[in-house]
Scaffold this active site. Structure first.
Site, PDB file in Angstrom:
ATOM      1  N   LYS A   1       0.822  -1.220   0.000  1.00 37.25           N
ATOM      2  CA  LYS A   1       0.000   0.000   0.000  1.00 37.25           C
ATOM      3  C   LYS A   1       0.851   1.263   0.000  1.00 37.25           C
ATOM      4  O   LYS A   1       2.049   1.240   0.296  1.00 37.25           O
ATOM      5  CB  LYS A   1      -0.966  -0.027   1.194  1.00 37.25           C
ATOM      6  CG  LYS A   1      -2.111  -1.016   0.957  1.00 37.25           C
ATOM      7  CD  LYS A   1      -3.155  -1.002   2.043  1.00 37.25           C
ATOM      8  CE  LYS A   1      -4.263  -2.018   1.696  1.00 37.25           C
ATOM      9  NZ  LYS A   1      -5.252  -2.127   2.786  1.00 37.25           N
TER      10      LYS A   1
ATOM     11  N   ARG B   1      -3.095 -10.038   5.359  1.00 39.88           N
ATOM     12  CA  ARG B   1      -3.593 -10.148   3.980  1.00 39.88           C
ATOM     13  C   ARG B   1      -2.500  -9.622   3.054  1.00 39.88           C
ATOM     14  O   ARG B   1      -2.153  -8.451   3.128  1.00 39.88           O
ATOM     15  CB  ARG B   1      -4.878  -9.319   3.855  1.00 39.88           C
ATOM     16  CG  ARG B   1      -5.547  -9.377   2.481  1.00 39.88           C
ATOM     17  CD  ARG B   1      -6.785  -8.481   2.453  1.00 39.88           C
ATOM     18  NE  ARG B   1      -7.465  -8.498   1.168  1.00 39.88           N
ATOM     19  CZ  ARG B   1      -7.112  -7.733   0.144  1.00 39.88           C
ATOM     20  NH1 ARG B   1      -6.119  -6.898   0.234  1.00 39.88           N
ATOM     21  NH2 ARG B   1      -7.775  -7.815  -0.999  1.00 39.88           N
TER      22      ARG B   1
HETATM   23  C1  PT1 Z   1      -7.709  -4.628   3.613  1.00 39.63           C
HETATM   24  C2  PT1 Z   1      -8.040  -4.586   2.223  1.00 39.63           C
HETATM   25  C3  PT1 Z   1      -9.120  -5.417   1.791  1.00 39.63           C
HETATM   26  N1  PT1 Z   1      -7.375  -3.818   1.322  1.00 39.63           N
HETATM   27  C4  PT1 Z   1      -9.426  -6.179   3.992  1.00 39.63           C
HETATM   28  N2  PT1 Z   1      -9.798  -6.199   2.694  1.00 39.63           N
HETATM   29  C5  PT1 Z   1      -7.758  -3.827   0.029  1.00 39.63           C
HETATM   30  N3  PT1 Z   1     -10.100  -6.948   4.881  1.00 39.63           N
HETATM   31  C6  PT1 Z   1      -8.828  -4.632  -0.388  1.00 39.63           C
HETATM   32  C7  PT1 Z   1      -3.047   2.258  -0.885  1.00 39.63           C
HETATM   33  O1  PT1 Z   1      -3.008   3.154  -0.036  1.00 39.63           O
HETATM   34  O2  PT1 Z   1      -6.735  -3.890   4.107  1.00 39.63           O
HETATM   35  N4  PT1 Z   1      -8.407  -5.405   4.458  1.00 39.63           N
HETATM   36  N5  PT1 Z   1      -9.487  -5.411   0.492  1.00 39.63           N
HETATM   37  C8  PT1 Z   1      -7.021  -2.942  -0.955  1.00 39.63           C
HETATM   38  N6  PT1 Z   1      -7.220  -1.568  -0.653  1.00 39.63           N
HETATM   39  C9  PT1 Z   1      -6.226  -0.593  -0.749  1.00 39.63           C
HETATM   40  C10 PT1 Z   1      -6.249   0.522   0.076  1.00 39.63           C
HETATM   41  C11 PT1 Z   1      -5.170  -0.775  -1.646  1.00 39.63           C
HETATM   42  C12 PT1 Z   1      -5.227   1.451   0.034  1.00 39.63           C
HETATM   43  C13 PT1 Z   1      -4.147   0.156  -1.716  1.00 39.63           C
HETATM   44  C14 PT1 Z   1      -4.158   1.277  -0.859  1.00 39.63           C
HETATM   45  O3  PT1 Z   1      -2.150   2.126  -1.743  1.00 39.63           O
END
Ligand code: PT1
Length: 298
Positions: A221, A255
């Site tokens: 992230k 995850r």
């Molecule tokens: C997570 C999660 C998810 N993240 C759960 N499910 C994502 N339970 C999708 C960035 O800042 O943390 N927990 N499902 C993906 N979401 C992101 C959010 C991807 C922020 C990238 C960023 O780069």
């Protein structure tokens, strides 16, 4: 001993567990577009399980910052064939969705867990999970993926996230979802800036103290990028450090995109802790059960 009941699977949480990310989308932030063909996605899911993923998280809609929503029918068409194939092979599968229609279809196809970034707030979602035997991951998000990074100031982000998750978990229990089916997640990057994500990671123990297993998703992230100055493809080392930090602060599940590397990192970490690979329920045993891998070079 702490266990997570997830459909026909039971996840032993005495050791930290690994959720492998399987995006079946054309637009995800790291591996988007690489697994949007169902056969390739199933192949990738098998690989994640063989590498030691305890559960494979199948998602058909990107929820990264700025992502757009897709219709339930599109999401179902993307995830159901993949869930069905992996579940039929005995692999524990979670479905990353907020839509009750998608949850219902994925559960019918054999999913053992619902991973919902909206914590079952969509009308009907709670009922779908309650009427199944599946586990659920309740995640905190402020706003929606399209707008969540516009304003990320909080009076006390840890307290706000902790209170939200406690309220949602209590609502689930009232709806008939047993405590041993519930996981909570602070939602790193969902309506939070670098400072907020770091505060949540630093004080993850405060969330663990509520008593539900905590899932942490920091893999590749932007917060890792902000700290290291690296692009998503170059954030593996930073992501491993984040995963170990989360586990050290009590996370039950991480995850991640990089299952093999994360499993190795956790093995080294666990080797110095009380519970080892070869203990009952240890990672070596899980591998033997799956008929894959080995006990490794312990
Ligand atoms: C997570 C999660 C998810 N993240 C759960 N499910 C994502 N339970 C999708 C960035 O800042 O943390 N927990 N499902 C993906 N979401 C992101 C959010 C991807 C922020 C990238 C960023 O780069």
């Amino acid at each position: 001993m702490r266990q997570l009941a997830a459909g026909r699977h039971v996840l032993d949480l005495a050791l930290p567990r690994v959720m492998g990310i399987l995006n079946v989308t054309p637009d995800s932030f790291f591996d988007g577009g690489r697994h949007d063909d169902p056969d390739r996605a199933v192949e990738r899911g098998r690989m994640l399980a063989a590498e030691g993923a305890d559960i494979v998280d199948v998602g058909g809609e990107s929820t990264r910052p700025g992502a757009r929503a897709v219709d339930a029918s599109v999401e179902i068409a993307r995830v159901v064939p993949v869930v069905e194939a992996l579940a039929a092979e005995g692999i524990p599968v979670s479905v990353d969705t907020s839509k009750p229609e998608v949850m219902r279809a994925a559960l019918a196809a054999g999913a053992s867990m619902v991973n919902d970034v909206r914590a079952l707030l969509e009308p009907g979602a709670m009922e779908v999970v309650a009427s199944s035997g599946a586990a659920v991951c309740l995640m905190h998000m402020r706003g929606t993926p399209e707008t969540m990074q516009v304003e990320t100031a909080y009076a006390d982000v840890v307290a706000e996230v902790r209170d939200f998750l406690a309220r949602r978990a209590a609502a689930c229990e009232r709806a008939g979802i047993a405590r041993n089916r519930i996981v909570v997640d602070p939602g790193f990057g969902f309506g939070k800036g670098v400072a907020e994500n770091l505060a949540l990671l630093r004080r993850l123990r405060d969330l663990v103290a509520a008593g539900y297993p905590v899932l942490a998703g920091l893999s590749r992230k932007s917060t890792i990028g902000a700290i290291t100055g690296r692009s998503p493809g170059d954030r593996l080392a930073g992501s491993l450090a984040a995963a170990l930090t989360a586990v050290e602060r009590g996370a039950a599940i991480v995850r991640v995109h990089d299952v093999r590397e994360t499993v190795d990192a956790l093995r080294v970490y666990a080797a110095a802790a009380a519970v080892t690979d070869d203990s009952p329920g240890g990672r070596g045993e899980a591998h033997n059960r799956a008929g894959k891998g080995g006990t490794g070079g312990g």
